[in-house]
Design an enzyme around this catalytic site. Structure first.
Site, mmCIF file in Angstrom:
data_model
loop_
_atom_site.group_PDB
_atom_site.id
_atom_site.type_symbol
_atom_site.label_atom_id
_atom_site.label_comp_id
_atom_site.label_asym_id
_atom_site.label_seq_id
_atom_site.Cartn_x
_atom_site.Cartn_y
_atom_site.Cartn_z
ATOM 1 C CB ALA A 84 -43.572 34.930 -2.496
ATOM 2 C CD GLN A 193 -42.315 43.131 -5.563
ATOM 3 O OE1 GLN A 193 -41.281 43.661 -5.972
ATOM 4 N NE2 GLN A 193 -43.028 42.319 -6.329
ATOM 5 C CB SER A 211 -40.141 34.760 -4.072
ATOM 6 O OG SER A 211 -40.207 33.816 -5.124
ATOM 7 N N GLY A 212 -37.059 33.803 -4.686
ATOM 8 C CA GLY A 212 -35.844 33.931 -5.480
ATOM 9 C C GLY A 212 -36.018 34.669 -6.792
ATOM 10 C CG HIS A 213 -39.751 34.705 -9.287
ATOM 11 N ND1 HIS A 213 -40.495 35.504 -10.122
ATOM 12 C CD2 HIS A 213 -40.549 34.428 -8.234
ATOM 13 C CE1 HIS A 213 -41.704 35.690 -9.604
ATOM 14 N NE2 HIS A 213 -41.757 35.043 -8.459
ATOM 15 C CB THR A 249 -36.603 15.408 -2.149
ATOM 16 O OG1 THR A 249 -37.209 14.130 -2.033
ATOM 17 C CG2 THR A 249 -35.113 15.256 -2.359
ATOM 18 C CB CYS A 335 -51.002 37.271 -8.766
ATOM 19 S SG CYS A 335 -49.428 36.385 -8.801
#
Length: 385
Positions: A84, A193, A211-213, A249, A335
């Site tokens: 993110a 979120q 975001s994946g996490h 990549t 953060c």
């Protein structure tokens, strides 16, 4: 949970109650399996023309098509990123650089994550003009103030769908209507979120971050959705990839893991939401009885987040004390710097004391009623003294 917590830590049998899912979620088994299979079965670089490369590219395109379908987007609108923070930076700086000929005015709010306010601050240092829209007492964006702030030279409005501290859900469709009254203005939504937790539609947005996490996926993979006709100045230059807007990549196994995480969370959206809302209500009803606790998250906010202010309590010390008991919560977004006000809480309450004494509890469908009861027992006892 046993009282000899430290001894349990040393023996490796430490029991933990994790209530910080807004910061990070554990990877689910299905996601790990999909990552492992893709990493093992596809040895080629998706950009290579040989057979292993072609096979890898085919699997990547399949994952991209499935992600696009889940998000009600086109596969051409997907830009894979590292998460993110990169997505937010690419959206904000990319729009600013690509459309500065039309203006250098940006609007955001004090509810935003540091990966939004950070690039906005950097652009301000480069000569861009930034305005912050007012926040109502219920945590929503003041639409009348936003209307006043919008100008013909406004090129970007960046507002989170659900903010990471108080969990307020914004009227995205109404904000989009206002943004589109200006000729060269784009609407960026940080939906980190929101995706996988509440219904989200990309229709009334120009750019969207996830975001994946945050959805039981793997750290290191995210997406920026971008409507096809929009141009972005890339952050990363340097060669062929899945898109011209982000070189590197293609991380096939990570992309496949994100496909799996989105399928998992969106496939159980109502079920997970109902479970979380039940636990959220248990917390609310117990905590609202205490006159020294102010619940900042609005009733109609995301049930995945419950933000409190504690009168006369050092919440950093309280967080540490809870951690010693095996209970993991946050004071603000992961953060944010410690010993600073919660900007979202201050924007909503205009009360510095309350915004210096916040605690964020964030929930999951995996959170149990027993964990909530244990948390309440330990928490209410801890704030007595």
């Amino acid at each position: 949970m046993a009282d000899d917590t430290e001894a349990n830590r040393e023996r490796g049998i430490f029991i933990m109650i994790y209530l910080d899912y807004a910061a990070h979620t554990p990877v689910c088994d299905e996601v790990l399996k999909s990552f492992e299979e893709a990493a093992r079965d596809f040895t080629g670089n998706p950009n290579s023309p040989h057979t292993p490369g072609v096979m890898a590219k085919k699997r990547l395109e399949e994952a991209t098509e499935n992600i696009a379908k889940i998000l009600s987007a086109k596969k051409e609108e997907i830009i894979y990123t590292s998460g993110a923070s990169e997505s937010n930076n690419l959206a904000i700086k990319g729009i600013a650089k690509s459309y500065q000929r039309y203006g250098k005015h940006i609007i955001t709010s004090f509810l935003e994550h540091a990966s939004v306010t950070g690039p906005v601050a950097a652009l301000k240092n480069e000569g861009y003009e930034v305005d912050f829209v007012n926040i109502n007492k219920d945590g929503s964006v003041d639409l009348e103030h936003l209307k006043e702030l919008l100008r013909d030279d406004t090129i970007l409005v960046s507002i989170a769908c659900v903010d990471s501290e108080i969990g307020a859900i914004q009227p995205i469709d109404k904000i989009y209507e206002l943004v589109k009254t200006k000729p060269h203005c784009f609407f960026h939504v940080d939906a980190t979120q929101a995706v996988g937790k509440i219904p989200v539609s990309f229709q009334n947005m120009d750019l969207m971050t996830l975001s994946g996490h945050k959805i039981y996926g793997i750290t290191g993979i995210g997406v920026l959705l971008k409507k096809e006709q929009i141009m972005l100045e890339p952050l990363i230059h340097g060669g062929l990839s899945t898109t011209s807007f982000r070189s590197g990549t293609p991380a096939l196994a990570l992309c496949v893991s994100l496909e799996s995480a989105l399928a998992y969370t969106t496939g159980h959206l109502e079920e997970f939401y109902d479970k979380v809302r039940e636990k959220n209500l248990l917390l609310r009803r117990a905590l609202e009885k205490n006159k020294n606790i102010v619940i900042n998250t609005p009733e109609d906010g995301s049930p995945f987040i419950l933000n409190l202010s504690l009168k006369g309590v050092n919440t950093n010390a309280l967080q540490a004390a809870l951690d010693e008991k095996g209970i993991c919560v946050a004071t603000k977004s992961a953060c944010c710097a410690v010993n600073t006000v919660s900007k979202p809480v201050y924007a909503m309450t205009k009360d510095k004391k309350l915004s210096l004494a916040t605690l964020r509890i964030s929930l999951s469908h995996m959170t149990t009623a027993e964990e909530i009861e244990r948390f309440l027992d330990v928490f209410l006892e801890a704030i007595k003294g």
